[in-house]
Design a protein around this motif. Structure first.
Motif, PDB file in Angstrom:
ATOM      1  N   TYR A  33      56.464  48.219  55.492  1.00  0.00           N
ATOM      2  CA  TYR A  33      55.836  49.735  55.364  1.00  0.00           C
ATOM      3  C   TYR A  33      55.450  49.733  54.072  1.00  0.00           C
ATOM      4  O   TYR A  33      54.446  50.525  53.722  1.00  0.00           O
ATOM      5  N   ALA A  34      55.592  48.902  52.951  1.00  0.00           N
ATOM      6  CA  ALA A  34      55.277  48.953  51.724  1.00  0.00           C
ATOM      7  C   ALA A  34      53.820  48.848  51.479  1.00  0.00           C
ATOM      8  O   ALA A  34      53.006  49.204  50.737  1.00  0.00           O
ATOM      9  N   ASP A  35      53.223  47.751  52.228  1.00  0.00           N
ATOM     10  CA  ASP A  35      51.750  47.689  52.378  1.00  0.00           C
ATOM     11  C   ASP A  35      51.635  47.419  54.082  1.00  0.00           C
ATOM     12  O   ASP A  35      51.115  46.161  54.192  1.00  0.00           O
ATOM     13  N   ALA A  36      51.461  48.240  54.603  1.00  0.00           N
ATOM     14  CA  ALA A  36      51.339  48.048  56.217  1.00  0.00           C
ATOM     15  C   ALA A  36      50.015  47.274  56.203  1.00  0.00           C
ATOM     16  O   ALA A  36      49.730  46.456  57.360  1.00  0.00           O
ATOM     17  N   PHE A  37      48.962  47.769  55.721  1.00  0.00           N
ATOM     18  CA  PHE A  37      47.508  47.260  55.705  1.00  0.00           C
ATOM     19  C   PHE A  37      47.552  45.771  55.192  1.00  0.00           C
ATOM     20  O   PHE A  37      46.628  45.088  56.221  1.00  0.00           O
ATOM     21  N   ALA A  38      48.251  45.457  54.400  1.00  0.00           N
ATOM     22  CA  ALA A  38      48.231  44.044  54.049  1.00  0.00           C
ATOM     23  C   ALA A  38      48.664  42.949  55.036  1.00  0.00           C
ATOM     24  O   ALA A  38      48.283  42.058  55.527  1.00  0.00           O
ATOM     25  N   ALA A  39      50.204  43.649  55.599  1.00  0.00           N
ATOM     26  CA  ALA A  39      50.757  43.010  56.709  1.00  0.00           C
ATOM     27  C   ALA A  39      49.900  42.624  57.930  1.00  0.00           C
ATOM     28  O   ALA A  39      49.886  41.699  58.402  1.00  0.00           O
ATOM     29  N   ALA A  40      49.188  43.689  58.379  1.00  0.00           N
ATOM     30  CA  ALA A  40      48.639  43.712  59.655  1.00  0.00           C
ATOM     31  C   ALA A  40      47.186  42.747  59.337  1.00  0.00           C
ATOM     32  O   ALA A  40      46.995  42.133  60.138  1.00  0.00           O
ATOM     33  N   ARG A  41      46.720  42.820  58.246  1.00  0.00           N
ATOM     34  CA  ARG A  41      45.524  41.832  57.910  1.00  0.00           C
ATOM     35  C   ARG A  41      46.168  40.225  57.790  1.00  0.00           C
ATOM     36  O   ARG A  41      45.461  39.852  58.586  1.00  0.00           O
ATOM     37  N   VAL A  42      47.155  40.254  57.293  1.00  0.00           N
ATOM     38  CA  VAL A  42      47.679  38.731  57.502  1.00  0.00           C
ATOM     39  C   VAL A  42      48.136  38.388  58.995  1.00  0.00           C
ATOM     40  O   VAL A  42      47.963  37.275  59.368  1.00  0.00           O
ATOM     41  N   TYR A  43      48.912  39.223  59.817  1.00  0.00           N
ATOM     42  CA  TYR A  43      49.012  38.788  60.869  1.00  0.00           C
ATOM     43  C   TYR A  43      47.859  38.697  62.052  1.00  0.00           C
ATOM     44  O   TYR A  43      47.898  37.912  62.693  1.00  0.00           O
ATOM     45  N   ALA A  44      46.913  39.421  61.409  1.00  0.00           N
ATOM     46  CA  ALA A  44      45.683  39.315  62.333  1.00  0.00           C
ATOM     47  C   ALA A  44      45.236  37.663  62.286  1.00  0.00           C
ATOM     48  O   ALA A  44      44.437  37.323  63.305  1.00  0.00           O
ATOM     49  N   LEU A  45      45.415  36.938  61.100  1.00  0.00           N
ATOM     50  CA  LEU A  45      44.995  35.683  61.144  1.00  0.00           C
ATOM     51  C   LEU A  45      45.610  34.655  62.254  1.00  0.00           C
ATOM     52  O   LEU A  45      45.121  33.604  62.233  1.00  0.00           O
ATOM     53  N   THR A  57      42.877  42.740  66.230  1.00  0.00           N
ATOM     54  CA  THR A  57      43.900  43.387  65.538  1.00  0.00           C
ATOM     55  C   THR A  57      43.696  43.603  64.109  1.00  0.00           C
ATOM     56  O   THR A  57      44.626  44.223  63.399  1.00  0.00           O
ATOM     57  N   LEU A  58      42.549  43.440  63.474  1.00  0.00           N
ATOM     58  CA  LEU A  58      42.176  43.694  62.060  1.00  0.00           C
ATOM     59  C   LEU A  58      42.213  45.293  61.730  1.00  0.00           C
ATOM     60  O   LEU A  58      41.498  45.803  62.676  1.00  0.00           O
ATOM     61  N   PRO A  59      42.812  45.734  61.060  1.00  0.00           N
ATOM     62  CA  PRO A  59      42.834  47.244  60.594  1.00  0.00           C
ATOM     63  C   PRO A  59      41.767  47.398  59.944  1.00  0.00           C
ATOM     64  O   PRO A  59      41.064  46.843  59.270  1.00  0.00           O
ATOM     65  N   THR A  60      41.189  48.753  60.464  1.00  0.00           N
ATOM     66  CA  THR A  60      40.072  49.135  59.803  1.00  0.00           C
ATOM     67  C   THR A  60      40.468  50.043  58.685  1.00  0.00           C
ATOM     68  O   THR A  60      41.825  50.602  58.471  1.00  0.00           O
ATOM     69  N   GLY A  61      39.696  50.379  57.783  1.00  0.00           N
ATOM     70  CA  GLY A  61      39.923  51.450  56.595  1.00  0.00           C
ATOM     71  C   GLY A  61      40.178  50.853  55.477  1.00  0.00           C
ATOM     72  O   GLY A  61      40.961  51.734  54.577  1.00  0.00           O
TER      73      GLY A  61
END
Length: 422
Positions: free
Chosen positions: A224-236, A244-248
């Motif tokens: 939750y604290a940095d959902a965008f960062a988590a999503a970017r790491v998971y995308a790798l 699955t890379l988040p936009t924005g």
């Protein structure tokens, strides 16, 4: 056999400190902690730095006390190879910042710096992390009376130090244990994805799959604290990170053709909640050491007293000696130390397409899993029946979700106490 090499990315924090202590308590032939990289999370990042420096101060005093008592010093991994300490992210990539000081206390350790000032070193070391100074000028730091340095301060940003260490070591030799928000990792991967992918695996404390969240009904704090960062790491972990890379975000997209997929191993609340330590169990081990004057026992006891009290206030039926603190972060370090143990097991469905929600009003940080019983679809183009490429064999994330360990429930608490105190 050479020791395992790890980087710990952390936001200390009570269970973070226990995790770092566990790593440093290893024998020198077992483990080498190359770097402790700090991020905001449980508290502000500068408070995280003070907590880590205080930890080294206490460890120097503890080892001196043990020598004077004729006891084994312990903490062989620390004595052989002091880790680098680097300060990283102060804020999440895009989201509004949320801290967990409601649990850990404003200073991250239950108010220990105010209640036990004699256990906190004077802040004469802050200039050693000044990024305006020459990053090549490093000075090993002694925070107490010991003859050896406790740690090596870095003037580089944490994500830069992560990339430097990965680039200077052979590929697939370093495990990165991330027990806070994944902001530093996301920044490192965005700056140089190929160097970041030299990591052997990334071990993450984060997420909730079949368990309720701990900051919202659906989300665990780190995700939750940095959902965008988590999503970017998971995308790798995906064969096609763009799927699955988040936009924005202000960070650039990854290169189109990466040399490999990231091996990501997550420890969600589903498994970490099964690894705890009870107040009575803790007191039984620490009380004799307090009477004998152990600095480490006094320090840890101070913030653990706060932890057990907070657990009682937050959870009904969790009282007295049965009050139990979940050891979320130490479990991840313990895995890095003992990964060859066959009792560590991922979920039967691993690797899974687990994605982190970034934009939902009520679902930020949620781990989204496809629970439909549907046939896979070849190709990497969206279809009317597969919005989001959940069924594609060439898209989606590939995350290993850990589901079993060699010692669950209070057995791991016993292991942790033995490593730290005996």
């Amino acid at each position: 056999m050479a020791p395992k090499k790890i980087i710990i990315d952390t936001d200390p924090g009570i269970d973070d400190i226990l995790a770092i202590l566990l790593a440093l308590s290893a024998k020198p032939e077992e483990l080498e902690v190359l770097l402790i990289s700090l991020t905001f999370g449980n508290i502000e990042v500068r408070s995280c730095l003070r907590n880590v420096v205080s930890m080294f101060h206490i460890l120097e005093r503890e080892m001196q006390w043990r020598r004077e008592k004729g006891l084994p010093e312990g903490f062989g991994a620390l004595r052989k190879s002091p880790p680098i300490v680097a300060v990283g992210a102060e804020d999440p990539l895009e989201d509004q910042k949320m801290l967990a000081d409601y649990f850990h206390g404003v200073d991250g350790l239950g108010g220990i710096h105010a209640s036990h000032p004699h256990l906190t070193p004077e802040e004469t070391w802050e200039h050693l992390f000044d990024p305006s100074a020459d990053p090549e000028e490093v000075e090993p730091v002694r925070t107490g009376a010991g003859s050896s340095p406790s740690f090596i301060p870095s003037k580089r940003q944490a994500h830069e130090e992560i990339l430097r260490i990965l680039g200077e070591n052979d590929p697939d030799t370093i495990t990165l244990v991330a027990v806070g928000p994944l902001t530093n990792l996301a920044k490192a991967a965005a700056a140089d994805a190929e160097t970041f992918l030299r990591v052997k695996e990334v071990v993450v404390m984060g997420g909730a799959i079949n368990e309720p969240g701990n900051v919202t009904p659906g989300a665990e704090f780190n995700a939750y604290a940095d959902a965008f960062a988590a999503a970017r790491v998971y995308a790798l972990t995906s064969p096609s990170p763009k799927s699955t890379l988040p936009t924005g975000t202000s960070l650039p997209d990854y290169p189109a053709n990466l040399s490999k997929q990231l091996t990501l191993r997550i420890f969600p609340l589903d498994i970490t909640h099964r690894h705890g330590i009870k107040r009575g169990q803790f007191r039984q081990t620490v009380a004799p050491l307090l009477e004998k004057g152990s600095p480490l026992a006094e320090w840890v006891s101070a913030f653990m007293t706060h932890s057990f009290k907070t657990v009682e206030e937050l959870h009904t039926g969790n009282e007295g000696d049965e009050s139990e603190l979940s050891l979320h972060d130490p479990v991840c370090v313990w895995y890095a130390m003992t990964a060859e143990d066959e009792k560590w097991k991922p979920s039967k469905s691993s690797p899974e397409d687990i994605r982190i929600e970034t934009t939902g009003q009520w679902t930020r940080g949620l781990c989204v899993v496809d629970r439909r019983n549907r046939h896979r679809i070849e190709g990497d183009e969206e279809s009317a029946s597969d919005h989001g490429l959940w069924l594609s064999s060439r898209a989606g994330n590939r995350v290993w979700r850990m589901d079993a360990s060699p010692a669950e429930n209070n057995k791991f608490g016993e292991i942790l106490l033995e490593k730290l105190f005996t």
